[in-house]
Design a protein around this motif. Structure first.
Motif, PDB file in Angstrom:
ATOM      1  N   TYR A 152       0.840  -1.200   0.000  1.00  0.00           N
ATOM      2  CA  TYR A 152       0.000   0.000   0.000  1.00  0.00           C
ATOM      3  C   TYR A 152       0.876   1.253   0.000  1.00  0.00           C
ATOM      4  CZ  TYR A 152      -3.186   3.654   1.512  1.00  0.00           C
ATOM      5  OH  TYR A 152      -3.897   4.817   1.603  1.00  0.00           O
ATOM      6  N   LEU A 153       1.848   1.286   0.912  1.00  0.00           N
ATOM      7  CA  LEU A 153       2.712   2.463   1.008  1.00  0.00           C
ATOM      8  C   LEU A 153       3.568   2.655  -0.234  1.00  0.00           C
ATOM      9  CD1 LEU A 153       3.706   2.237   4.761  1.00  0.00           C
ATOM     10  CD2 LEU A 153       2.243   3.958   3.679  1.00  0.00           C
ATOM     11  N   ALA A 154       4.057   1.570  -0.811  1.00  0.00           N
ATOM     12  CA  ALA A 154       4.838   1.683  -2.049  1.00  0.00           C
ATOM     13  C   ALA A 154       3.960   2.241  -3.173  1.00  0.00           C
ATOM     14  CB  ALA A 154       5.411   0.322  -2.442  1.00  0.00           C
ATOM     15  N   GLY A 155       2.744   1.732  -3.280  1.00  0.00           N
ATOM     16  CA  GLY A 155       1.822   2.233  -4.297  1.00  0.00           C
ATOM     17  C   GLY A 155       1.443   3.678  -4.064  1.00  0.00           C
ATOM     18  N   TYR A 156       1.237   4.027  -2.818  1.00  0.00           N
ATOM     19  CA  TYR A 156       0.904   5.410  -2.475  1.00  0.00           C
ATOM     20  C   TYR A 156       2.049   6.344  -2.860  1.00  0.00           C
ATOM     21  CZ  TYR A 156      -0.751   9.403   0.222  1.00  0.00           C
ATOM     22  OH  TYR A 156      -1.171  10.652   0.599  1.00  0.00           O
ATOM     23  N   ALA A 157       3.271   5.953  -2.502  1.00  0.00           N
ATOM     24  CA  ALA A 157       4.437   6.779  -2.842  1.00  0.00           C
ATOM     25  C   ALA A 157       4.593   6.909  -4.350  1.00  0.00           C
ATOM     26  CB  ALA A 157       5.698   6.181  -2.223  1.00  0.00           C
ATOM     27  N   ALA A 158       4.401   5.810  -5.069  1.00  0.00           N
ATOM     28  CA  ALA A 158       4.500   5.861  -6.526  1.00  0.00           C
ATOM     29  C   ALA A 158       3.413   6.759  -7.097  1.00  0.00           C
ATOM     30  CB  ALA A 158       4.395   4.452  -7.115  1.00  0.00           C
ATOM     31  N   GLY A 159       2.210   6.658  -6.570  1.00  0.00           N
ATOM     32  CA  GLY A 159       1.113   7.499  -7.036  1.00  0.00           C
ATOM     33  C   GLY A 159       1.368   8.973  -6.781  1.00  0.00           C
ATOM     34  N   MET A 160       1.941   9.281  -5.634  1.00  0.00           N
ATOM     35  CA  MET A 160       2.289  10.679  -5.336  1.00  0.00           C
ATOM     36  C   MET A 160       3.338  11.201  -6.311  1.00  0.00           C
ATOM     37  SD  MET A 160       0.393  11.751  -2.858  1.00  0.00           S
ATOM     38  CE  MET A 160       1.271  13.191  -2.277  1.00  0.00           C
ATOM     39  N   ASP A 211       8.731   1.243 -10.039  1.00  0.00           N
ATOM     40  CA  ASP A 211      10.035   0.576  -9.940  1.00  0.00           C
ATOM     41  C   ASP A 211      10.894   1.225  -8.857  1.00  0.00           C
ATOM     42  OD1 ASP A 211       9.334  -1.194 -11.932  1.00  0.00           O
ATOM     43  OD2 ASP A 211      10.494  -0.181 -13.503  1.00  0.00           O
ATOM     44  N   SER A 212      10.850   2.547  -8.779  1.00  0.00           N
ATOM     45  CA  SER A 212      11.626   3.265  -7.771  1.00  0.00           C
ATOM     46  C   SER A 212      11.124   2.941  -6.366  1.00  0.00           C
ATOM     47  CB  SER A 212      11.539   4.770  -8.027  1.00  0.00           C
ATOM     48  OG  SER A 212      12.232   5.481  -7.038  1.00  0.00           O
ATOM     49  N   ALA A 213       9.809   2.920  -6.192  1.00  0.00           N
ATOM     50  CA  ALA A 213       9.239   2.577  -4.887  1.00  0.00           C
ATOM     51  C   ALA A 213       9.603   1.151  -4.499  1.00  0.00           C
ATOM     52  CB  ALA A 213       7.719   2.766  -4.912  1.00  0.00           C
ATOM     53  N   ASP A 214       9.520   0.237  -5.459  1.00  0.00           N
ATOM     54  CA  ASP A 214       9.871  -1.160  -5.220  1.00  0.00           C
ATOM     55  C   ASP A 214      11.334  -1.279  -4.802  1.00  0.00           C
ATOM     56  OD1 ASP A 214      11.042  -3.849  -6.566  1.00  0.00           O
ATOM     57  OD2 ASP A 214       8.954  -4.190  -5.993  1.00  0.00           O
ATOM     58  N   THR A 215      12.204  -0.612  -5.519  1.00  0.00           N
ATOM     59  CA  THR A 215      13.635  -0.654  -5.221  1.00  0.00           C
ATOM     60  C   THR A 215      13.930  -0.090  -3.834  1.00  0.00           C
ATOM     61  OG1 THR A 215      14.207  -0.516  -7.565  1.00  0.00           O
ATOM     62  CG2 THR A 215      15.908   0.146  -5.989  1.00  0.00           C
ATOM     63  N   LEU A 216      13.283   1.021  -3.500  1.00  0.00           N
ATOM     64  CA  LEU A 216      13.508   1.640  -2.194  1.00  0.00           C
ATOM     65  C   LEU A 216      13.054   0.715  -1.060  1.00  0.00           C
ATOM     66  CD1 LEU A 216      14.344   4.057  -0.448  1.00  0.00           C
ATOM     67  CD2 LEU A 216      12.001   4.892  -0.704  1.00  0.00           C
ATOM     68  N   VAL A 217      11.864   0.137  -1.192  1.00  0.00           N
ATOM     69  CA  VAL A 217      11.370  -0.762  -0.140  1.00  0.00           C
ATOM     70  C   VAL A 217      12.300  -1.956   0.020  1.00  0.00           C
ATOM     71  CG1 VAL A 217       9.519  -2.337   0.526  1.00  0.00           C
ATOM     72  CG2 VAL A 217       8.956  -0.070  -0.356  1.00  0.00           C
ATOM     73  N   ARG A 218      12.724  -2.530  -1.104  1.00  0.00           N
ATOM     74  CA  ARG A 218      13.627  -3.688  -1.015  1.00  0.00           C
ATOM     75  C   ARG A 218      14.953  -3.318  -0.355  1.00  0.00           C
ATOM     76  NH1 ARG A 218      11.768  -8.121  -4.153  1.00  0.00           N
ATOM     77  NH2 ARG A 218       9.952  -7.526  -5.391  1.00  0.00           N
ATOM     78  N   ALA A 219      15.435  -2.101  -0.615  1.00  0.00           N
ATOM     79  CA  ALA A 219      16.674  -1.647   0.017  1.00  0.00           C
ATOM     80  C   ALA A 219      16.484  -1.485   1.526  1.00  0.00           C
ATOM     81  CB  ALA A 219      17.128  -0.330  -0.609  1.00  0.00           C
ATOM     82  N   VAL A 220      15.366  -0.930   1.932  1.00  0.00           N
ATOM     83  CA  VAL A 220      15.077  -0.771   3.362  1.00  0.00           C
ATOM     84  C   VAL A 220      14.973  -2.143   4.035  1.00  0.00           C
ATOM     85  CG1 VAL A 220      13.362   0.041   5.036  1.00  0.00           C
ATOM     86  CG2 VAL A 220      14.005   1.495   3.098  1.00  0.00           C
ATOM     87  N   LEU A 221      14.293  -3.065   3.370  1.00  0.00           N
ATOM     88  CA  LEU A 221      14.169  -4.423   3.920  1.00  0.00           C
ATOM     89  C   LEU A 221      15.529  -5.112   4.000  1.00  0.00           C
ATOM     90  CD1 LEU A 221      10.903  -5.516   2.104  1.00  0.00           C
ATOM     91  CD2 LEU A 221      11.176  -5.178   4.575  1.00  0.00           C
TER      92      LEU A 221
END
Length: 92
Positions: free
Chosen positions: A50-58, A72-82
């Motif tokens: 949800y948060l990744a989609g929200y950030a991408a939508g923003m 893709d950027s949101a996905d990459t960022l979340v994976r880096a944080v994880l």
């Protein structure tokens, strides 16, 4: 069969939100959910996506990126944080 059901569900939701021109990479979203669920706890999966989609939508809404690069950027960022969280736990 499950894939067809997911595609239909995504199409229905996009229509309901009047986002019929939007493309959703279901496999990418499910993969990100899986990583979050296994790295944090299962309930982290829907929150993370949800948060990744929200950030991408923003990012798209503000004109900072188009759809695919934003997601893709949101996905990459979340994976880096994880990954950083996992590394920190491994070093503790």
């Amino acid at each position: 069969m499950q894939e067809a059901q997911l595609e239909q569900w995504v199409s229905e939701l996009l229509a309901a939100f009047e986002l019929t021109d939007t493309q959703v990479d279901i496999d990418q979203v499910l993969s990100l959910a899986g990583v979050a669920a296994h790295t944090i706890v299962r309930p982290a999966a829907p929150l993370t996506t949800y948060l990744a989609g929200y950030a991408a939508g923003m990012a798209v809404g503000s004109g900072k990126a188009s759809e695919k690069p934003a997601m893709d950027s949101a996905d990459t960022l979340v994976r880096a944080v994880l990954a950083a969280r996992t590394a920190d736990a491994d070093n503790a």
